[in-house]
Design a protein around this motif. Sequence first.
Motif, PDB file in Angstrom:
ATOM      1  N   LEU A 179      -4.452  -3.461   3.936  1.00  0.00           N
ATOM      2  CA  LEU A 179      -4.214  -2.638   5.113  1.00  0.00           C
ATOM      3  C   LEU A 179      -3.764  -1.238   4.706  1.00  0.00           C
ATOM      4  CD1 LEU A 179      -4.191  -2.334   8.159  1.00  0.00           C
ATOM      5  CD2 LEU A 179      -1.851  -3.243   8.143  1.00  0.00           C
ATOM      6  N   GLU A 224      -6.822   0.704   3.778  1.00  0.00           N
ATOM      7  CA  GLU A 224      -7.604   1.010   4.980  1.00  0.00           C
ATOM      8  C   GLU A 224      -6.997   2.189   5.738  1.00  0.00           C
ATOM      9  OE1 GLU A 224      -8.298  -1.266   9.190  1.00  0.00           O
ATOM     10  OE2 GLU A 224      -8.473  -2.499   7.387  1.00  0.00           O
ATOM     11  N   HIS A 237      -4.287  -5.258  12.543  1.00  0.00           N
ATOM     12  CA  HIS A 237      -5.744  -5.393  12.465  1.00  0.00           C
ATOM     13  C   HIS A 237      -6.349  -5.636  13.846  1.00  0.00           C
ATOM     14  CE1 HIS A 237      -6.491  -5.181   8.203  1.00  0.00           C
ATOM     15  NE2 HIS A 237      -5.512  -6.033   7.964  1.00  0.00           N
TER      16      HIS A 237
END
Length: 176
Positions: free
Chosen positions: A52, A55, A29
Amino acid sequence: MIVALGAVPAVPDIPGIDGEKVLGVMEAHEYPERIMGDRIVICGGGMSGCDLALELAMEGKQVAIVEMLDELAKTALLDNRNPLMFRLEDYKVQQFTGTKVLAIEKDGVVVETADGAKKTLPADTVIHAFGMTSVSRLAAEIAEKYPTTAIIGDCVKVGQVDGAVRNGFFAGWSIH
């Protein structure tokens, strides 16, 4: 005194976990430019790993999640978990539950499935999201020296944000 030292990422002793193409979920991140290639394997299927994964899949990456438990994000609130699971399916994130990470090698992640089969999941980047470990020893040392210390948050037990906010509120409220 209130002590809330938090937690640090859990990094199990897996061969290759310190390799150059391996990142922790927090690093991924913080430094997204370190995520190389299109094939990403995320080791750990809790909320951090799943978030994550979604994403990265939304960015067009081919993502796989490896989780030892029988389902992803097992302890998440249903209001958060259910929509996330649907989105992971929509973006075709591969899900390997009941699967153990054995090693991280140059070409990918060596795993063992629940039935004992071993295989390598190809990866350009591997991200570990194995959860967090409480920073409890230092908190205990502080409390030993200052007996009126309130120890709160993840240094007591790793939890979710809602619990941390609630504990912080009541600890602050207790100060006169």
